[in-house]
Design an enzyme around this catalytic site. Structure first.
Site, PDB file in Angstrom:
ATOM      1  N   CYS A 248       0.882  -1.179   0.000  1.00  7.68           N
ATOM      2  CA  CYS A 248       0.000   0.000   0.000  1.00  7.68           C
ATOM      3  C   CYS A 248       0.913   1.219   0.000  1.00  7.68           C
ATOM      4  O   CYS A 248       0.985   1.961   0.980  1.00  7.68           O
ATOM      5  CB  CYS A 248      -0.893   0.007   1.232  1.00  7.68           C
ATOM      6  SG  CYS A 248      -1.898  -1.466   1.411  1.00  7.68           S
ATOM      7  N   GLY A 253       6.028   7.288   0.681  1.00  6.61           N
ATOM      8  CA  GLY A 253       6.736   7.739   1.892  1.00  6.61           C
ATOM      9  C   GLY A 253       7.608   6.633   2.486  1.00  6.61           C
ATOM     10  O   GLY A 253       8.796   6.838   2.739  1.00  6.61           O
ATOM     11  N   LYS A 254       7.010   5.467   2.702  1.00  9.40           N
ATOM     12  CA  LYS A 254       7.795   4.383   3.313  1.00  9.40           C
ATOM     13  C   LYS A 254       8.687   3.705   2.286  1.00  9.40           C
ATOM     14  O   LYS A 254       9.760   3.214   2.620  1.00  9.40           O
ATOM     15  CB  LYS A 254       6.872   3.391   4.016  1.00  9.40           C
ATOM     16  CG  LYS A 254       6.204   4.041   5.209  1.00  9.40           C
ATOM     17  CD  LYS A 254       5.418   3.107   6.053  1.00  9.40           C
ATOM     18  CE  LYS A 254       4.662   3.904   7.105  1.00  9.40           C
ATOM     19  NZ  LYS A 254       3.712   4.922   6.527  1.00  9.40           N
ATOM     20  N   ASP A 272      -0.101   0.033  -5.318  1.00 10.80           N
ATOM     21  CA  ASP A 272      -1.248   0.711  -4.707  1.00 10.80           C
ATOM     22  C   ASP A 272      -2.406   0.598  -5.690  1.00 10.80           C
ATOM     23  O   ASP A 272      -2.194   0.497  -6.903  1.00 10.80           O
ATOM     24  CB  ASP A 272      -0.941   2.198  -4.436  1.00 10.80           C
ATOM     25  CG  ASP A 272      -1.840   2.781  -3.355  1.00 10.80           C
ATOM     26  OD1 ASP A 272      -1.350   2.973  -2.219  1.00 10.80           O
ATOM     27  OD2 ASP A 272      -3.035   3.032  -3.638  1.00 10.80           O
ATOM     28  N   ASP A 319       1.038  -1.309   4.662  1.00 13.87           N
ATOM     29  CA  ASP A 319       0.781  -0.059   5.402  1.00 13.87           C
ATOM     30  C   ASP A 319      -0.677   0.281   5.100  1.00 13.87           C
ATOM     31  O   ASP A 319      -0.982   1.044   4.197  1.00 13.87           O
ATOM     32  CB  ASP A 319       1.741   1.028   4.901  1.00 13.87           C
ATOM     33  CG  ASP A 319       1.604   2.314   5.684  1.00 13.87           C
ATOM     34  OD1 ASP A 319       1.139   2.273   6.836  1.00 13.87           O
ATOM     35  OD2 ASP A 319       1.966   3.374   5.136  1.00 13.87           O
ATOM     36  N   CYS A 372      -1.747   3.801  10.843  1.00 16.28           N
ATOM     37  CA  CYS A 372      -1.631   5.019  11.660  1.00 16.28           C
ATOM     38  C   CYS A 372      -2.921   5.175  12.453  1.00 16.28           C
ATOM     39  O   CYS A 372      -3.447   6.276  12.600  1.00 16.28           O
ATOM     40  CB  CYS A 372      -1.291   6.244  10.821  1.00 16.28           C
ATOM     41  SG  CYS A 372      -2.410   6.547   9.452  1.00 16.28           S
TER      42      CYS A 372
END
Ligand SMILES: C[S@@+](CC[C@H](N)C(=O)[O-])C[C@H]1O[C@@H](n2cnc3c(N)ncnc32)[C@H](O)[C@@H]1O
Length: 453
Positions: A248, A253-254, A272, A319, A372
């Site tokens: 994902c 970012g990751k 994604d 993620d 998150c």
């Protein structure tokens, strides 16, 4: 712009933010794109007004509600700004009237109702004993049950820690600079940064410099990334030469952090279902000097690509899309957009993504699940259910993974990692690391894995 013109712009921006369904940051980007004449410091001031309202909106609306029940409804966004100026900034009703004077680009004069509303607020504390907890601590009332289940009576403090704005965290891009070199490069551009406590690559900035204008950002020495997100990426424990999937990946970012950990050696497939989003990660990857990433749009989590590559990756990061309850410091509007039926819908999607993505993990490889979210439904419960239905996987104690990768003691108890703004000063993050038992054989799949790269 005059201070009054900034207030009118904040009223217009809040109106845009509360019309339609776009997140507040996207509404703000569109607002300023259509008003390119607004300069940097005016923009900052307008955003400060609007976000101060979003951060304490339940309390401001409570005061508006108290007044409205007696006096009729004022224009909502004007009322919120009036209440913000008096209850948060300590203005008097006369001072508000000085800016609401109907002059060029400034708010039109307060009508009689607004004026008496303003006077009624003078000297009041924004917090009031009659406010229910969800108003005082600024969270949607319906989510309280989940918060109590997760945190017990301490949940109020966790919510209080989500009200104030988060600092800007950045990650030194190990492909281009050490953390010390990044601090020096920032200092040369008059930006003060201090090392974060938990992430060995993290820096916390003083203030909010315009990142895009910094040379060290343009040169790829640093990336904007919350410390919690940096840690989630590090705990993937991706090593040079490995094959890794960021299932994902979003805007990468990751992926960027994982590529740096792999020293650009080996391969990362960044997937994604939002193809455009993962495609747009291209510029960031280039700026960061990353060249071991393949970007891939998926039709769904069950895209045929997954089956074709079953059992062929050392690390798979999920993620997962989640409630975002750990990021309310950054996105205060998100809490009011979240709806009760979002939680079961997200939990179902997370389980389905995990169930599909696990097929990619080779025996002895690792599946890393991150969100998150602060809620157990999306975190530990999700992992418990996954392990119950996938006996070929087992959980690795997070403290062991942490010690191997980061070299310090893990700050959280338990087999998984739960970071919270109150306890760790990071965004709320959850990380679980699981491994496919080496003796468990390849992933369940109906056809043999075929390399198609
Ligand atoms: C938490 S965000 C990822 C953030 C990203 N990893 C980062 O660090 O910047 C979750 C991502 O999951 C993606 N997503 C949603 N449904 C998905 C699915 N069924 N399969 C794969 N990805 C999905 C969303 O488009 C979103 O980009």
């Amino acid at each position: 712009m005059t201070p009054g013109a900034r207030l009118q712009a904040a009223i217009d921006l809040l109106t845009d933010m509360h019309t339609g369904t776009a997140p507040a940051d996207r509404s703000a980007a569109a607002f300023f794109r259509n008003r390119r004449y607004i300069g940097g410091s005016d923009r900052r001031a307008i955003l400060d007004h609007a976000y101060a309202v979003l951060r304490q909106m339940a309390k401001l609306d409570w005061w508006i509600g108290e007044f409205v029940s007696e006096q009729g409804l004022p224009h909502l966004e004007r009322a919120r700004i009036i209440a913000k100026l008096i209850l948060i900034d300590g203005w008097t009703a006369d001072k508000v009237a000085g800016s609401f004077d109907g002059g060029d680009y400034r708010p039109k004069q307060m009508n009689r109702t607004e004026r008496s509303f303003a006077l009624s607020l003078e000297g009041a504390d924004i917090r009031n004993g009659a406010q229910p907890k969800w108003v005082r601590f600024e969270y949607p009332e319906w989510i309280e049950k989940s918060l109590v289940k997760r945190f017990g009576p301490g949940y109020e403090q966790e919510m209080a820690a989500q009200i104030d704005e988060a600092a800007t965290d950045i990650r030194a891009n190990a492909l281009k600079a050490t953390r010390e070199e990044a601090i020096a490069a920032l200092a040369a551009e008059n930006v003060t940064a201090t090392a974060t406590h938990l992430s060995p690559l993290g820096l916390r900035l003083d203030g909010r410099p315009p990142m895009g204008a910094l040379k060290c950002f343009q040169d790829g020495l640093i990336e904007v990334q919350d410390e919690g997100s940096q840690l989630a990426a590090l705990l993937v424990d991706a090593r040079p030469g490995q094959r890794v999937v960021d299932f994902c990946a979003g805007a990468g970012g990751k992926t960027l952090a994982i590529a740096a950990a792999m020293k650009n050696k080996g391969k990362i497939v960044a997937c994604d279902t939002l193809k455009g989003r993962v495609e747009r990660a291209g510029d960031r990857l280039k700026r960061a000097g990353v060249f071991n990433v393949e970007r891939r749009g998926l039709e769904s989590e069950r895209d045929p690509w997954v089956k074709r590559h079953a059992g062929s990756f050392d690390r798979v990061l999920v993620d997962a899309p989640c409630s975002g309850t750990g990021t309310w410091r950054r996105n205060p509007d998100a809490k009011w957009n979240l709806q009760p039926d979002d939680l079961p819908r997200l939990a179902k999607l997370q389980a389905s993504i995990l169930d599909s993505a696990q097929r990619l993990v080779k025996p002895g490889g690792r599946l890393v699940y991150a969100t998150c979210s602060l809620l157990a439904e999306e975190n530990d419960h999700q992992i418990d259910a996954f392990l119950a239905s996938h006996p070929d996987f087992e959980r690795l104690p997070i403290a062991d993974v942490w010690r191997d990768v980061i070299g310090t003691d893990c700050p959280a108890d338990g087999p998984t990692l739960s970071l919270t703004p109150m306890r760790h000063g990071t965004d709320g993050f959850f990380v679980a690391v699981m491994t496919r038992k080496a003796s468990g054989g390849a992933a369940q799949t109906e056809e043999p894995a075929v390399e198609q790269e």
